[in-house]
Write a protein that holds these residues in place. Structure first.
Motif, PDB file in Angstrom:
ATOM      1  N   PHE A 175       0.790  -3.070  -9.484  1.00  0.00           N
ATOM      2  CA  PHE A 175       0.336  -2.097 -10.711  1.00  0.00           C
ATOM      3  C   PHE A 175       0.593  -3.308 -11.979  1.00  0.00           C
ATOM      4  CE2 PHE A 175       0.880   0.831  -7.371  1.00  0.00           C
ATOM      5  CZ  PHE A 175      -0.065   1.702  -7.549  1.00  0.00           C
TER       6      PHE A 175
ATOM      7  N   THR B 181      -3.850  11.306  -2.103  1.00  0.00           N
ATOM      8  CA  THR B 181      -3.790  11.250  -3.779  1.00  0.00           C
ATOM      9  C   THR B 181      -3.072  12.716  -3.993  1.00  0.00           C
ATOM     10  OG1 THR B 181      -5.912  11.895  -4.021  1.00  0.00           O
ATOM     11  CG2 THR B 181      -5.470   9.555  -4.165  1.00  0.00           C
TER      12      THR B 181
ATOM     13  N   LEU C 209      -7.440   1.727  -7.054  1.00  0.00           N
ATOM     14  CA  LEU C 209      -6.058   2.139  -6.590  1.00  0.00           C
ATOM     15  C   LEU C 209      -5.401   1.223  -5.783  1.00  0.00           C
ATOM     16  CD1 LEU C 209      -6.706   5.907  -6.033  1.00  0.00           C
ATOM     17  CD2 LEU C 209      -5.118   4.867  -7.676  1.00  0.00           C
TER      18      LEU C 209
ATOM     19  N   ASN D  79       0.802  -1.099   0.079  1.00  0.00           N
ATOM     20  CA  ASN D  79      -0.242  -0.087  -0.083  1.00  0.00           C
ATOM     21  C   ASN D  79       0.825   1.218  -0.023  1.00  0.00           C
ATOM     22  OD1 ASN D  79      -2.596  -0.962  -0.138  1.00  0.00           O
ATOM     23  ND2 ASN D  79      -2.766  -1.378   2.237  1.00  0.00           N
ATOM     24  N   LYS D  80       0.534   2.002  -0.933  1.00  0.00           N
ATOM     25  CA  LYS D  80       1.388   3.325  -1.025  1.00  0.00           C
ATOM     26  C   LYS D  80       1.054   4.219  -0.054  1.00  0.00           C
ATOM     27  CE  LYS D  80       2.395   5.080  -4.820  1.00  0.00           C
ATOM     28  NZ  LYS D  80       4.026   5.061  -4.736  1.00  0.00           N
TER      29      LYS D  80
ATOM     30  N   SER E 253      -2.324  -1.341  -6.638  1.00  0.00           N
ATOM     31  CA  SER E 253      -1.114  -1.379  -5.536  1.00  0.00           C
ATOM     32  C   SER E 253      -1.021  -2.646  -5.043  1.00  0.00           C
ATOM     33  CB  SER E 253      -1.567  -0.414  -4.563  1.00  0.00           C
ATOM     34  OG  SER E 253      -0.456  -0.317  -3.541  1.00  0.00           O
TER      35      SER E 253
ATOM     36  N   ASP F 201       1.946   7.448 -10.625  1.00  0.00           N
ATOM     37  CA  ASP F 201       2.008   5.976 -10.409  1.00  0.00           C
ATOM     38  C   ASP F 201       0.860   5.356 -11.136  1.00  0.00           C
ATOM     39  OD1 ASP F 201       3.472   6.143  -8.170  1.00  0.00           O
ATOM     40  OD2 ASP F 201       1.759   7.216  -6.934  1.00  0.00           O
ATOM     41  N   ILE F 202      -0.102   6.048 -11.732  1.00  0.00           N
ATOM     42  CA  ILE F 202      -1.245   5.372 -12.611  1.00  0.00           C
ATOM     43  C   ILE F 202      -1.814   6.417 -13.436  1.00  0.00           C
ATOM     44  CG2 ILE F 202      -2.948   5.692 -10.675  1.00  0.00           C
ATOM     45  CD1 ILE F 202      -3.581   2.748 -11.513  1.00  0.00           C
TER      46      ILE F 202
ATOM     47  N   TYR G 242      -0.741   8.172  -3.721  1.00  0.00           N
ATOM     48  CA  TYR G 242      -1.004   7.985  -5.184  1.00  0.00           C
ATOM     49  C   TYR G 242      -0.956   8.999  -6.078  1.00  0.00           C
ATOM     50  CZ  TYR G 242      -2.728   3.524  -3.143  1.00  0.00           C
ATOM     51  OH  TYR G 242      -3.248   2.326  -2.554  1.00  0.00           O
ATOM     52  N   ASN G 243      -0.030   9.162  -7.138  1.00  0.00           N
ATOM     53  CA  ASN G 243       0.102  10.451  -7.824  1.00  0.00           C
ATOM     54  C   ASN G 243      -0.517   9.906  -9.156  1.00  0.00           C
ATOM     55  OD1 ASN G 243       1.930  11.788  -6.178  1.00  0.00           O
ATOM     56  ND2 ASN G 243       3.444  10.326  -6.457  1.00  0.00           N
ATOM     57  N   ILE G 244      -1.625  10.327  -9.318  1.00  0.00           N
ATOM     58  CA  ILE G 244      -2.532   9.928 -10.417  1.00  0.00           C
ATOM     59  C   ILE G 244      -2.734  10.936 -11.492  1.00  0.00           C
ATOM     60  CG2 ILE G 244      -4.898   9.650 -10.823  1.00  0.00           C
ATOM     61  CD1 ILE G 244      -5.405   8.928  -7.922  1.00  0.00           C
TER      62      ILE G 244
END
Length: 149
Positions: free
Chosen positions: A137, A32, A129, A2-3, A133, A57-58, A6-8
């Protein structure tokens, strides 16, 4: 895994969809950050400017965008060495099985049908997410490709 944050990256030309997405993120218990681009050309320019460590990240990728659609972007992204394993969630109003199959074959990581309901939107983003994760990913088997709210 688990991060912490989260950079989205969201690629979507619909301003309302982008606003709802951002509002949904704000209401999640996950930390996020969000960057939004409004078409496929902006998306590809954004990714070209990033180094491997600087990537989000995604990516949540809408299929129907002007100038360059999501399918074209996905094909291009997968041809770039540093982006071959970049996690991409197709985020579309369509759930046509042929389109879903094509996106899986083009190496999208997951597929989400955009829900019209805000609580379902929050749920499906959170599910995407967390699932991504927990799966490091990586693209799952076809049976787990579509994420539901």
């Amino acid at each position: 895994m688990n991060k912490q944050i989260y950079n989205i990256l969201l690629a979507d030309d619909d301003e309302d969809d982008c606003s709802f997405f951002e509002e949904a993120l704000d209401e999640l218990s996950l930390a996020t950050t969000l960057v939004t681009v409004n078409d496929g050309v902006q998306l590809m320019d954004f990714l070209a400017d990033k180094s491997g460590n600087d990537l989000p990240d995604i990516l949540f990728l809408d299929l129907n965008m002007p100038r360059k659609n999501g399918s074209e972007c996905l094909t291009e992204i997968r041809q770039i060495e540093k982006l071959k394993d970049f996690p991409i969630v197709i985020f579309s109003t369509s759930l046509d099985s042929e389109i879903v199959d094509v996106m899986y074959d083009k190496d999208a990581t997951y597929y989400i049908r955009k829900p019209g309901d805000f609580s379902k939107l929050k749920s499906v983003i959170e599910n995407a997410l967390i699932t991504a994760s927990e799966n490091n990913f990586k693209k799952p088997a076809r049976a787990h490709f579509i994420i539901q709210p």
